[in-house]
Design a protein around this motif. Structure first.
Motif, mmCIF file in Angstrom:
data_model
loop_
_atom_site.group_PDB
_atom_site.id
_atom_site.type_symbol
_atom_site.label_atom_id
_atom_site.label_comp_id
_atom_site.label_asym_id
_atom_site.label_seq_id
_atom_site.Cartn_x
_atom_site.Cartn_y
_atom_site.Cartn_z
ATOM 1 N N ILE A 182 11.199 -17.770 4.678
ATOM 2 C CA ILE A 182 11.428 -18.160 6.071
ATOM 3 C C ILE A 182 12.682 -19.022 6.173
ATOM 4 C CG2 ILE A 182 10.515 -19.458 8.037
ATOM 5 C CD1 ILE A 182 7.671 -18.721 6.930
ATOM 6 N N SER A 183 12.824 -19.959 5.253
ATOM 7 C CA SER A 183 13.991 -20.848 5.257
ATOM 8 C C SER A 183 15.289 -20.068 5.081
ATOM 9 C CB SER A 183 13.872 -21.898 4.155
ATOM 10 O OG SER A 183 12.790 -22.757 4.417
ATOM 11 N N PHE A 198 20.326 -17.746 7.308
ATOM 12 C CA PHE A 198 21.287 -16.659 7.445
ATOM 13 C C PHE A 198 21.300 -16.046 8.837
ATOM 14 C CE2 PHE A 198 20.740 -16.783 2.778
ATOM 15 C CZ PHE A 198 22.052 -17.096 2.477
ATOM 16 N N LEU A 199 20.231 -16.210 9.577
ATOM 17 C CA LEU A 199 20.200 -15.744 10.967
ATOM 18 C C LEU A 199 20.666 -16.830 11.931
ATOM 19 C CD1 LEU A 199 16.795 -13.824 10.903
ATOM 20 C CD2 LEU A 199 19.084 -12.813 11.047
ATOM 21 N N ARG A 200 20.965 -18.007 11.369
ATOM 22 C CA ARG A 200 21.357 -19.163 12.178
ATOM 23 C C ARG A 200 20.319 -19.426 13.266
ATOM 24 N NH1 ARG A 200 27.841 -18.135 12.429
ATOM 25 N NH2 ARG A 200 28.156 -18.589 10.238
ATOM 26 N N SER A 201 19.097 -19.533 12.801
ATOM 27 C CA SER A 201 17.960 -19.725 13.688
ATOM 28 C C SER A 201 17.075 -20.818 13.102
ATOM 29 C CB SER A 201 17.185 -18.398 13.767
ATOM 30 O OG SER A 201 16.115 -18.489 14.650
ATOM 31 N N SER A 202 16.062 -21.204 13.849
ATOM 32 C CA SER A 202 15.110 -22.172 13.313
ATOM 33 C C SER A 202 13.986 -21.427 12.588
ATOM 34 C CB SER A 202 14.519 -23.022 14.439
ATOM 35 O OG SER A 202 13.687 -22.222 15.272
ATOM 36 N N LYS A 203 13.338 -22.122 11.686
ATOM 37 C CA LYS A 203 12.184 -21.531 10.993
ATOM 38 C C LYS A 203 11.118 -21.152 12.012
ATOM 39 C CE LYS A 203 10.753 -23.602 7.229
ATOM 40 N NZ LYS A 203 10.424 -24.626 6.209
ATOM 41 N N VAL A 252 9.140 -14.687 15.944
ATOM 42 C CA VAL A 252 9.556 -13.292 16.072
ATOM 43 C C VAL A 252 8.783 -12.414 15.084
ATOM 44 C CG1 VAL A 252 11.485 -11.688 15.744
ATOM 45 C CG2 VAL A 252 11.824 -13.816 17.009
ATOM 46 N N ALA A 253 8.629 -12.890 13.861
ATOM 47 C CA ALA A 253 7.941 -12.107 12.832
ATOM 48 C C ALA A 253 6.494 -11.836 13.219
ATOM 49 C CB ALA A 253 8.014 -12.829 11.483
ATOM 50 N N VAL A 254 5.807 -12.853 13.699
ATOM 51 C CA VAL A 254 4.398 -12.678 14.082
ATOM 52 C C VAL A 254 4.282 -11.731 15.266
ATOM 53 C CG1 VAL A 254 2.381 -13.862 15.030
ATOM 54 C CG2 VAL A 254 3.614 -14.850 13.101
ATOM 55 N N ARG A 255 5.148 -11.911 16.254
ATOM 56 C CA ARG A 255 5.110 -11.022 17.430
ATOM 57 C C ARG A 255 5.380 -9.572 17.042
ATOM 58 N NH1 ARG A 255 4.838 -13.859 22.162
ATOM 59 N NH2 ARG A 255 5.146 -16.096 21.920
#
Length: 86
Positions: free
Chosen positions: A18-19, A24-29, A35-38
């Motif tokens: 996740i980290s 690399f996606l410049r996003s928060s954990k 997004v992954a769960v959805r």
């Protein structure tokens, strides 16, 4: 509608994945997990719906049916263990 934060626990390897993804996606954990769960739920929606409907079909309002659903025991197995009084 305000949303409350609820902590979740994952193992160290998953947290590392996740980290890395967040970095690399410049996003928060939090956003990566959201997004992954959805996406996971969307991809498994039919399975989830079938399992929920199967569970509802097994429940007839009795304690016996609730115990069967929770334990996975058959009616015969419960009867062998002493059953339930009506």
């Amino acid at each position: 509608m305000a949303t409350a934060l609820a902590p979740i626990k994952v193992d160290g390897d998953t947290d590392e994945l996740i980290s890395h993804a967040a970095h690399f996606l410049r996003s928060s954990k939090k956003d990566v997990v959201d997004v992954a769960v959805r996406e996971y739920i969307q991809n498994h929606r039919d399975e989830i719906q079938k399992a929920a409907l199967d569970a509802l079909r097994t429940l007839d309002g009795s304690t016996k049916s609730a115990v069967q659903l929770i334990t996975g025991a058959s009616a015969e197995e419960l009867d062998e263990l002493g059953g339930f009084s009506s």
